[in-house]
Design an enzyme around this catalytic site. Structure first.
Site, mmCIF file in Angstrom:
data_model
loop_
_atom_site.group_PDB
_atom_site.id
_atom_site.type_symbol
_atom_site.label_atom_id
_atom_site.label_comp_id
_atom_site.label_asym_id
_atom_site.label_seq_id
_atom_site.Cartn_x
_atom_site.Cartn_y
_atom_site.Cartn_z
ATOM 1 N NE ARG A 106 -4.043 -1.840 2.124
ATOM 2 C CZ ARG A 106 -3.960 -2.868 2.966
ATOM 3 N NH1 ARG A 106 -2.983 -2.902 3.842
ATOM 4 N NH2 ARG A 106 -4.844 -3.828 2.925
ATOM 5 C CE LYS B 190 -0.789 13.924 -14.156
ATOM 6 N NZ LYS B 190 -1.086 14.417 -15.515
ATOM 7 C CD GLU C 224 7.617 17.505 -22.296
ATOM 8 O OE1 GLU C 224 7.149 18.450 -21.644
ATOM 9 O OE2 GLU C 224 6.906 16.684 -22.907
ATOM 10 C CE LYS D 223 5.348 17.942 -13.988
ATOM 11 N NZ LYS D 223 5.413 16.635 -14.523
ATOM 12 C CD GLU E 65 -3.849 17.201 -15.614
ATOM 13 O OE1 GLU E 65 -3.038 16.317 -15.302
ATOM 14 O OE2 GLU E 65 -4.295 17.334 -16.756
ATOM 15 N NE ARG F 87 0.680 17.406 -12.889
ATOM 16 C CZ ARG F 87 1.155 16.529 -12.024
ATOM 17 N NH1 ARG F 87 0.747 16.519 -10.783
ATOM 18 N NH2 ARG F 87 2.057 15.639 -12.396
ATOM 19 C CG ASN G 19 -1.983 18.575 -20.726
ATOM 20 O OD1 ASN G 19 -1.053 17.812 -20.468
ATOM 21 N ND2 ASN G 19 -3.147 18.550 -20.095
ATOM 22 C CG HIS H 226 1.393 17.214 -23.986
ATOM 23 N ND1 HIS H 226 2.328 18.228 -23.997
ATOM 24 C CD2 HIS H 226 1.963 16.191 -23.309
ATOM 25 C CE1 HIS H 226 3.403 17.833 -23.338
ATOM 26 N NE2 HIS H 226 3.216 16.607 -22.923
ATOM 27 C CG HIS I 202 -0.846 12.826 -25.690
ATOM 28 N ND1 HIS I 202 -1.495 13.179 -24.533
ATOM 29 C CD2 HIS I 202 0.429 12.563 -25.345
ATOM 30 C CE1 HIS I 202 -0.635 13.123 -23.519
ATOM 31 N NE2 HIS I 202 0.537 12.761 -23.986
ATOM 32 C CG HIS J 87 6.447 12.405 -24.678
ATOM 33 N ND1 HIS J 87 5.088 12.315 -24.877
ATOM 34 C CD2 HIS J 87 6.627 13.392 -23.761
ATOM 35 C CE1 HIS J 87 4.466 13.188 -24.111
ATOM 36 N NE2 HIS J 87 5.382 13.867 -23.423
HETATM 37 N N1 NAD Z 1 4.915 10.662 -14.897
HETATM 38 C C1 NAD Z 1 4.897 11.703 -15.671
HETATM 39 O O1 NAD Z 1 4.470 12.781 -15.269
HETATM 40 C C2 NAD Z 1 5.459 11.583 -17.048
HETATM 41 C C3 NAD Z 1 5.662 12.737 -17.817
HETATM 42 C C4 NAD Z 1 6.228 12.591 -19.080
HETATM 43 C C5 NAD Z 1 6.571 11.325 -19.541
HETATM 44 N N2 NAD Z 1 6.353 10.229 -18.773
HETATM 45 C C6 NAD Z 1 6.705 8.889 -19.220
HETATM 46 O O2 NAD Z 1 8.109 8.862 -19.424
HETATM 47 C C7 NAD Z 1 8.421 7.875 -20.395
HETATM 48 C C8 NAD Z 1 9.376 8.481 -21.384
HETATM 49 O O3 NAD Z 1 10.532 8.878 -20.696
HETATM 50 P P1 NAD Z 1 11.956 8.841 -21.383
HETATM 51 O O4 NAD Z 1 11.912 9.621 -22.617
HETATM 52 O O5 NAD Z 1 12.955 9.166 -20.358
HETATM 53 O O6 NAD Z 1 12.057 7.319 -21.842
HETATM 54 P P2 NAD Z 1 12.899 6.080 -21.308
HETATM 55 O O7 NAD Z 1 12.855 5.983 -19.850
HETATM 56 O O8 NAD Z 1 12.432 4.902 -22.078
HETATM 57 O O9 NAD Z 1 14.386 6.479 -21.722
HETATM 58 C C9 NAD Z 1 14.718 6.616 -23.088
HETATM 59 C C10 NAD Z 1 15.932 5.744 -23.446
HETATM 60 O O10 NAD Z 1 17.085 6.359 -22.911
HETATM 61 C C11 NAD Z 1 17.799 5.442 -22.110
HETATM 62 N N3 NAD Z 1 18.444 6.240 -21.078
HETATM 63 C C12 NAD Z 1 17.846 6.998 -20.130
HETATM 64 N N4 NAD Z 1 18.764 7.678 -19.453
HETATM 65 C C13 NAD Z 1 19.963 7.354 -19.973
HETATM 66 C C14 NAD Z 1 21.290 7.770 -19.712
HETATM 67 N N5 NAD Z 1 21.574 8.723 -18.820
HETATM 68 N N6 NAD Z 1 22.285 7.202 -20.412
HETATM 69 C C15 NAD Z 1 22.001 6.274 -21.371
HETATM 70 N N7 NAD Z 1 20.774 5.879 -21.700
HETATM 71 C C16 NAD Z 1 19.772 6.412 -20.995
HETATM 72 C C17 NAD Z 1 16.776 4.440 -21.653
HETATM 73 O O11 NAD Z 1 17.370 3.213 -21.331
HETATM 74 C C18 NAD Z 1 15.876 4.358 -22.864
HETATM 75 O O12 NAD Z 1 16.438 3.470 -23.798
HETATM 76 C C19 NAD Z 1 7.118 7.445 -20.993
HETATM 77 O O13 NAD Z 1 6.748 6.209 -20.449
HETATM 78 C C20 NAD Z 1 6.133 8.532 -20.553
HETATM 79 O O14 NAD Z 1 4.822 8.046 -20.453
HETATM 80 C C21 NAD Z 1 5.814 10.351 -17.533
#
Ligand code: NAD
Length: 569
Positions: A327, A349, A391, A433, A443, A448, A452, A455, A459, A472
């Site tokens: 939990r 999130k 971003e 942020k 939100e 918040r 978007n 987005h 999206h 993304h």
């Molecule tokens: N929770 C939220 O508020 C929120 C907001 C935006 C995005 N997200 C989520 O985040 C994800 C996308 O994040 P992302 O772009 O970081 O993707 P990711 O975590 O898949 O990382 C992208 C790639 O980079 C590699 N990587 C990351 N850091 C590295 C480093 N320092 N050195 C070498 N390789 C590295 C990873 O292994 C991966 O292959 C999605 O799932 C999205 O839904 C969440």
């Protein structure tokens, strides 16, 4: 009757300021006895200091240090060389101050680093200094953190240009001159110098880039270059102890896993790691279930922390597991991608994907702290880095004209990840942020929603291309271009702002056009998007830099037209 001079002298200061060399010389001059606190600790434990660290962690060592200090405070006619961290505990400062004269031996970080590299240069109780990269940066950081406490001493001697004999003569001179006066206030070392509370220094909250304060949580965000090594200390300062369960992906763990685990152990944590395959497909219930099995097999406890070491995928997955196992376990976000730093890691999130949609199964679970080591971006693949800049540019456009100026003026240095340019920019973007999340955790107030920007179409494009063609940030960049065109045509966005935005996106290598998507698929996805309320799509448009507005009256025909214009043949 005039006050007597104290019959104990304590030499404090950072490692390699010369305390152990100088103590015997001072003792000789006064015909007293010299004591090295680390030697006393080793004698009592029957083991060398590094072994005590290995067996009992830093907390065990600090406990022994307090006991040894209490012991030596019963003696008279002693000169005590203390360890660099002895000043951290108020109890120690009080013990030294009552009946003792305290002199801090000062040295510049560069001098400390030079001395440390000399043969035999191994401080016993500052092991964290010697591990991981960038030792000079670590010395600067740790010394800076402790400086207000060193500054409480009765006297200070700058040792950089002095021989040990000269330093000893200065210490004796200070004792003769100021010793009697110092003994009048035994509690003088428990106060604190300018600005920071002793607690802040002890707890390491000095150096926080910003705070997130929501209705349910308050946590620090640390941003810096080469600060992964601080993770253990920061977690301890946040009240964490016990086992740290590190969750990472195969790419990130290869670069940083062992280092982070080592640092955590030095800080007194037991560690265990689970590495998931890199890529968005790991963000699902099957992998989450494997993680539950792993935690259950280790009898993970509710107070122990999950450390999410990786990009947004790992942050969301590990955060989701932490939110649901027992939990809710504490989670520490250690973002390693630019996107994760400036977006995913802050705000609580967390989610996994479902075949019916991205992030469909999730929760709000704020981390205990966020620590972003900007130097980790050096190993991030270029396309991922570029995607992350979208971003940052978005944050600047919707909230901060100064940040926008910095992105434009420093683009070259930022693209090369020059630390002096990049750390402040990433730090600012994270603070923005943090600010939005603090104002609107779930939100509900609409604040918040401004995040978007870009987005809606973004999206739509991601969904229409089944998350395969676009990263993304690339989709968000295209979405911002679309939003600006929509804004211009509705008379909301000044064309000059749209041009400025597009030029900046181009400069950071982001795409302006897309191929291989069907506009009808994009429109369908937009209509289904969770930002739809009362059947209308709520668009974030820009009236100016830092002036986002919500519009629910964007005609479908205009959206279709704008998307079609963005398609590459
Ligand atoms: N929770 C939220 O508020 C929120 C907001 C935006 C995005 N997200 C989520 O985040 C994800 C996308 O994040 P992302 O772009 O970081 O993707 P990711 O975590 O898949 O990382 C992208 C790639 O980079 C590699 N990587 C990351 N850091 C590295 C480093 N320092 N050195 C070498 N390789 C590295 C990873 O292994 C991966 O292959 C999605 O799932 C999205 O839904 C969440």
């Amino acid at each position: 009757m005039p006050a007597r001079r104290p019959q104990r002298i304590f030499l404090t200061g950072f490692s390699f300021s010369g305390k152990s060399l100088v103590a015997p010389l001072v003792a000789q001059a006064l015909r007293w006895r010299a004591v090295d606190l680390d030697d006393l600790i080793e004698e009592a434990a029957g083991r060398p200091v590094p072994q005590i660290f290995a067996d009992e962690g830093e907390p065990g060592f600090r406990r022994r240090e307090r006991e040894a200090l209490r012991e030596v405070c019963r003696e008279k006619g002693v000169v005590v060389a203390t360890g660099g961290g002895v000043v951290l505990a108020e109890e120690n400062r009080r013990a030294m101050g009552e009946g003792g004269f305290v002199v801090c031996l000062e040295a510049r970080p560069e001098t400390i680093w030079r001395r440390l590299q000399q043969p035999g240069g191994r401080p016993k109780s500052e092991r964290p200094l010697l591990q991981g990269g960038d030792p000079l940066g670590r010395i600067r950081w740790l010394k800076g953190l402790r400086q207000p406490l060193y500054a409480l001493a009765d006297g200070a001697v700058h040792t950089d240009e002095l021989s040990p004999e000269e330093v000893a003569a200065e210490v004796v001179r200070a004792w003769r001159r100021y010793g009697a006066a110092s003994s009048r206030d035994g509690g003088r070392l428990t106060g604190i110098a300018v600005g920071q509370t002793p607690r802040a220094v002890e707890e390491g909250t000095a150096g926080v880039a910003c705070w997130v304060t929501t209705e349910t949580a308050r946590y620090p965000v640390y941003v810096g270059w080469g600060i992964l090594a601080q993770l253990g200390e920061r977690m301890r300062a946040a009240g964490q102890a016990g086992t740290a369960y590190v969750i990472s992906d195969s790419n990130v763990h290869r670069h940083y896993g062992k280092g982070v685990e080592g640092e955590l152990r030095v800080a007194g944590f037991a560690t265990d790691s689970h590495v998931v395959p890199a890529g968005e497909t790991s963000k699902d219930l099957t992998i989450a279930s494997e993680l539950y099995d792993w935690l259950a097999a280790r009898w993970a406890e509710r107070g122990h922390a999950v450390v999410a070491l990786g990009g947004g995928m790992v942050g969301d997955l590990a955060g989701f597991v932490a939110a649901t196992y027992l939990r809710g376990m504490p989670v520490v976000q250690v973002p390693t991608s630019l996107l994760a730093m400036v977006d995913a890691a802050i705000g609580g999130k967390v989610a996994v994907n479902h075949r019916e949609g991205k992030n469909l199964i999730g929760a709000f679970h704020q981390p205990r702290l966020v620590l972003a080591d900007v130097a980790a971006l050096k190993t991030l693949p270029k396309r991922e880095l570029t995607s992350g800049w979208a971003e940052v540019i978005k944050h600047a456009l919707i909230m901060d004209g100064d940040l926008l100026d910095a992105l434009e003026n420093d683009a070259e240095r930022l693209l090369k990840l020059d630390p002096d340019a990049t750390v402040p920019v990433v730090s600012r973007a994270m603070a923005l942020k943090a600010q939005v999340v603090s104002e609107d955790e779930r939100e509900t107030t609409g604040r918040r929603t401004i995040l978007n920007y870009g987005h809606t179409v973004g999206h739509g494009l991601e969904t229409a291309s089944r998350y395969e063609a676009l990263l993304h940030g690339e989709a968000v960049a295209l979405g911002m271009i679309a939003a600006a065109v929509v804004g211009c045509r509705l008379g909301v966005t000044p064309p000059a702002l749209a041009d400025r935005q597009d030029a900046l996106l181009r400069r950071f290598g982001l795409p302006a056009r897309v191929r291989g998507v069907d506009p009808e698929d994009v429109l369908r996805a937009i209509a289904l998007d969770k930002k739809t309320s009362d059947g209308s799509v709520r668009w974030v448009l820009l009236e100016d830099v830092g002036q986002p507005v919500l519009r629910a009256d964007v005609p479908l025909a205009l959206v279709r037209q704008v998307i079609e214009e963005m398609l590459e043949p």
